[in-house]
Design an enzyme around this catalytic site. Structure first.
Site, PDB file in Angstrom:
ATOM      1  N   GLU A  10      -1.894  -8.466   2.216  1.00  0.00           N
ATOM      2  CA  GLU A  10      -2.145  -9.249   3.426  1.00  0.00           C
ATOM      3  C   GLU A  10      -3.635  -9.431   3.708  1.00  0.00           C
ATOM      4  O   GLU A  10      -4.011 -10.249   4.554  1.00  0.00           O
ATOM      5  CB  GLU A  10      -1.452  -8.587   4.624  1.00  0.00           C
ATOM      6  CG  GLU A  10      -2.171  -7.400   5.236  1.00  0.00           C
ATOM      7  CD  GLU A  10      -2.096  -6.110   4.442  1.00  0.00           C
ATOM      8  OE1 GLU A  10      -2.601  -5.087   4.938  1.00  0.00           O
ATOM      9  OE2 GLU A  10      -1.531  -6.103   3.325  1.00  0.00           O
TER      10      GLU A  10
ATOM     11  N   HIS B 133      -3.783  -4.211  -0.614  1.00  0.00           N
ATOM     12  CA  HIS B 133      -3.380  -4.816   0.658  1.00  0.00           C
ATOM     13  C   HIS B 133      -3.216  -6.315   0.437  1.00  0.00           C
ATOM     14  O   HIS B 133      -4.162  -7.088   0.578  1.00  0.00           O
ATOM     15  CB  HIS B 133      -4.416  -4.521   1.743  1.00  0.00           C
ATOM     16  CG  HIS B 133      -4.295  -3.158   2.323  1.00  0.00           C
ATOM     17  ND1 HIS B 133      -3.403  -2.845   3.321  1.00  0.00           N
ATOM     18  CD2 HIS B 133      -4.946  -2.008   2.020  1.00  0.00           C
ATOM     19  CE1 HIS B 133      -3.504  -1.565   3.640  1.00  0.00           C
ATOM     20  NE2 HIS B 133      -4.433  -1.031   2.856  1.00  0.00           N
TER      21      HIS B 133
ATOM     22  N   CYS C 164       0.843  -1.193   0.000  1.00  0.00           N
ATOM     23  CA  CYS C 164       0.000   0.000   0.000  1.00  0.00           C
ATOM     24  C   CYS C 164       0.885   1.252   0.000  1.00  0.00           C
ATOM     25  O   CYS C 164       1.609   1.484  -0.964  1.00  0.00           O
ATOM     26  CB  CYS C 164      -0.992  -0.041   1.159  1.00  0.00           C
ATOM     27  SG  CYS C 164      -2.350   1.155   0.953  1.00  0.00           S
TER      28      CYS C 164
END
EC number: 4.3.2.10
Length: 219
Positions: free
Chosen positions: A195, A193, A87
């Protein structure tokens, strides 16, 4: 293998760390993943991850406020250690960010971070969106096992502008093409993102954990 998730005060550390741990397990690696604000840990890392949330300038200040951190990052990258920005961590790889008062980036990839131009669409872009791989991305090892239009999770109102096409691995569509993933040498970044992107994100993290960029000996 030691993987350090840099704690600059602005990133989603727990999710990034957990995702990397799962990815390491899937890759069959014996990896220790830690979150740290200590430049010594970064110097001793085999792989470096920089998550970031919020404004570009705030994230840049977060790095600058930790004595020796920028130098440790640069030393690690110069030594060939794989780096992943997430990000705003990806945005910091650019030459400059224009958000608020503006701030210089690391200068690793060409271009600047500017507001997304999408008349009639909501900003920030928030939610799942498809990935379109560039010709560079189609053959990049970080995207092994992924398919065109696999979806990732985005939360951002700024994006890379005037980038080098050879450094762009993927884009997404939001009022026009928006840069979603970049790489230059042993440095890579995801605007989304990774993750929080479920199986797609875990696959990219797994690829990162086994990635040996050209010209490096691996870890």
């Amino acid at each position: 293998m030691k993987v350090v998730v840099i704690d600059s005060g602005t990133g989603n550390l727990a999710s990034a760390r957990r995702g990397l741990e799962i990815a390491a397990g899937r890759a069959g690696l014996d990896a220790k993943v830690i979150a740290s604000a200590d430049p010594l840990d970064v110097r001793n890392a085999d792989r470096i991850v920089l998550p970031g949330q919020g404004a570009f300038a705030d994230c840049a200040r977060g790095i600058a406020a930790i004595e020796g951190m920028r130098g440790a990052i640069e030393e690690g990258v110069a030594a060939g250690k794989p780096f992943l920005g997430i990000c705003v961590g990806m945005q910091l790889m650019a030459e400059r960010g224009l958000e608020h008062e503006g701030a210089p980036g690391f200068g690793w990839i060409k271009g600047e971070i500017a507001p997304i131009s999408c008349p009639g669409l909501r900003l920030p872009q928030m939610g799942w969106n498809g990935l379109d791989f560039t010709s560079t991305g189609c053959v990049h090892p970080l995207l092994n096992g992924l398919q065109a239009d696999d979806h990732a999770y985005f939360v951002h109102g700024y994006a890379l502008r005037d980038g080098d096409q050879a450094q762009i691995l993927a884009t997404t569509e939001y009022g026009g093409p928006v840069v979603a993933m970049v790489a230059s040498g042993n440095r890579a970044g995801t605007q989304f993102h990774v993750e929080k992107s479920q199986e797609v994100g875990l696959r990219i993290l797994q690829n990162f954990m086994v990635w040996t960029p050209e010209g490096t000996s691996g870890s």
